[in-house]
Design an enzyme around this catalytic site. Structure first.
Site, PDB file in Angstrom:
ATOM      1  N   THR A  30       0.769  -1.465   0.322  1.00 50.26           N
ATOM      2  CA  THR A  30      -0.062  -0.154   0.294  1.00 50.26           C
ATOM      3  C   THR A  30       0.519   1.057   0.221  1.00 50.26           C
ATOM      4  OG1 THR A  30      -0.208  -0.128   2.283  1.00 50.26           O
ATOM      5  CG2 THR A  30      -1.835  -1.189   1.300  1.00 50.26           C
ATOM      6  N   CYS A  34       3.010   3.302   9.462  1.00 52.56           N
ATOM      7  CA  CYS A  34       1.776   3.211  10.502  1.00 52.56           C
ATOM      8  C   CYS A  34       2.673   3.163  12.850  1.00 52.56           C
ATOM      9  CB  CYS A  34       0.911   1.824  10.657  1.00 52.56           C
ATOM     10  SG  CYS A  34      -0.529   1.532   8.563  1.00 52.56           S
ATOM     11  N   ARG A  63       3.583   7.113   2.436  1.00 51.13           N
ATOM     12  CA  ARG A  63       3.025   7.845   2.624  1.00 51.13           C
ATOM     13  C   ARG A  63       2.497   7.421   4.721  1.00 51.13           C
ATOM     14  NH1 ARG A  63       0.474   6.809  -1.433  1.00 51.13           N
ATOM     15  NH2 ARG A  63      -1.445   6.830  -0.818  1.00 51.13           N
ATOM     16  N   ASP A 451      21.547  11.321  49.622  1.00 52.43           N
ATOM     17  CA  ASP A 451      19.921  12.540  49.429  1.00 52.43           C
ATOM     18  C   ASP A 451      19.438  11.379  51.246  1.00 52.43           C
ATOM     19  OD1 ASP A 451      17.576  14.637  48.611  1.00 52.43           O
ATOM     20  OD2 ASP A 451      16.762  11.806  49.276  1.00 52.43           O
TER      21      ASP A 451
END
Length: 501
Positions: A30, A34, A63, A451
């Site tokens: 296609t 994706c 695309r 700490d």
């Protein structure tokens, strides 16, 4: 990861949203790419090929999918857990440096030649800096097209395109739709499927305000993330109002005000900018401050291997490291917070803001100033500071080095090299250096064994609580020790761990 074909195929077939942003799936039949969690029926394995970036997909002629909108997936966590050339380049490109300064400016910030930067980005990402910046411009353009009523010419300029023609051609090539068609489709076809939240709410523009959704990989525990930002908020620069953390932003072309609200599947972001060209940077900085590109599956999975940490992780998984939108600002605040309470540190910072910060107008009324830049602080008279003399010297040395560029704190920073530079400054001990590495530089392995809160939590859990012994035990937590710090801090009832009602 994109080279592990079998693993990528499994992720696509299971629509696993945890891998969104890690790689992109291109379908050869296609010519569409994706995100792994795309809700459509997965293609056959032989028709899939995988790329490490959207830009590489576009370079190869694919695309963007109109259904899953891969350009709006969370950013790759890879760039926030590494400090090599490619990772630093990607953080700078994410901040829009190529659009503002070009490839030569990018290379100069990194201390390499343009050829070296091009070569390494192409080798790892399949695309050079111009293509990567182009993909980002396309994403910014889409965001503005779908969420504002700005004219297309203004959008092209704001997204960083040099001409309307380039803007139109790029949008058509990347999305297979014209800008006008993208705007017409905006309220429809929002992504569906687990964790595939739309990047924006229905189009909304009011007085220059954009409303967006910032996606992340679930789970995300907002308690310590927002609690820390709220508890340490500097009056006039930051506030908690109506369920949102709000703050001012100093940006290259102007300034902005952002409001960030946690939701189960996204962070709602209301952003007001004096110049839309700053949109890319503003979004990038907000994502970085909230650590939204983290991979909680990887972090929590490793920390659970320690039987004494596992109950903390299981109780509230998905803790993030609260970071900053301005590295220099945080370094100044870290010095102001040395050996004083959170409330005292806020008071000292508020005085600096009132005296030296640039005033801004906030339509909602709570924010008044930008935090002063190093060059503004470098010009102040140290005798005006209500600080011990030694801390005045520490602060003034820091801002002078930041102002003249001899010390750079930013996305381009090499973490180890910057630690060494900070250690050379007077008054910078291990705690200050590591808290800057954790929250300003973004090193996920920064650690604070001295700490007091960490030592107290370690003792209560049965962990070694002397700095040397705890550091030795914490070797198994690498490279996620900064996240272990968040889980250890969360054992205390300190306000940093709670979002106000």
């Amino acid at each position: 990861m994109h080279t592990d074909t079998e693993r990528c195929v499994r992720a696509v077939q299971s629509k696993d949203a945890r891998f969104d942003g890690w790689f992109f799936t291109a379908v050869v039949t296609t010519r569409i790419y994706c995100r792994p969690s795309c809700p459509v029926v997965p293609p056959k394995a032989e028709n899939m090929t995988f790329y490490p970036s959207a830009a590489a997909c576009q370079q190869a002629g694919f695309r963007a999918c109109k259904r899953c909108r891969p350009d709006s997936s969370p950013g790759s966590p890879e760039w926030n857990q590494r400090a090599d050339l490619v990772a630093r380049a990607m953080r700078l490109i994410g901040d829009g440096v190529v659009d503002r300064e070009g490839v030569t400016g990018l290379a100069a910030r990194l201390g390499y030649s343009t050829r070296q930067v091009e070569r390494q980005l192409r080798a790892e990402l399949g695309a050079g800096p111009l293509a990567l910046a182009r993909a980002q411009r396309a994403q910014t353009a889409r965001l503005l097209i779908e969420t504002t009523t700005l004219p297309m010419a203004d959008i092209a300029f704001a997204a960083g395109f040099a001409s309307i023609r380039t803007f139109n051609d790029t949008v058509r090539e990347v999305f297979a739709l014209s800008p006008g068609e993208l705007r017409a489709r905006a309220p429809k076809r929002l992504p569906s499927g687990r964790n595939a939240t739309p990047p924006v709410t229905p189009p909304a523009t009011a007085g220059g305000t954009l409303t967006l959704r910032l996606p992340f990989r679930a789970p995300l525990n907002p308690d310590n993330l927002f609690g820390h930002l709220i508890a340490t908020a500097v009056p006039g620069v930051e506030e908690w109002r109506d369920g949102a953390y709000r703050r001012t932003l100093g940006l290259p072309h102007g300034h902005g005000i952002v409001a960030l609200t946690p939701h189960p599947d996204h962070i709602a972001c209301r952003l007001s900018l004096t110049d839309p060209r700053d949109l890319t940077l503003a979004i990038s900085r907000c994502r970085r401050m909230l650590d939204l590109d983290a991979d909680p599956a990887a972090v929590d999975g490793q920390l659970r291997d320690d039987p004494l940490l596992a109950p903390l992780v299981d109780k509230a998984p998905g803790r993030r490291v609260p970071r900053t939108v301005d590295e220099a600002e945080f370094a100044v605040r870290a010095v102001l917070g040395q050996q004083v309470s959170t409330a005292a540190a806020r008071t000292h910072a508020a005085r600096l803001v009132t005296a030296h910060g640039r005033p801004v107008e906030d339509p909602e009324g709570g924010l008044t100033h930008l935090f002063p830049a190093p060059r503004e602080l470098a010009a102040l008279d140290p005798e005006t500071l209500a600080l011990p003399r030694s801390r005045r010297a520490t602060l003034m040395t820091l801002v002078q080095h930041l102002a003249d560029g001899s010390l750079r704190l930013g996305p381009e920073s090499d973490w180890d090299e910057t630690r060494a530079r900070l250690t050379e400054l007077p008054g910078f001990g291990p705690w200050t250096v590591e808290v800057i590495a954790m929250r300003a530089l973004g090193d996920p392995d920064a650690f604070l064994p001295s700490d007091l809160g960490i030592r107290r939590a370690a003792q209560e859990l049965g962990l070694p609580h002397t700095p040397a012994a705890l550091t030795a035990r914490a070797a198994a937590w690498r490279p996620w020790r900064a996240y272990a710090v968040q889980y250890l801090w969360a054992t205390d009832a300190h306000p940093i761990n709670v979002i106000p009602a």
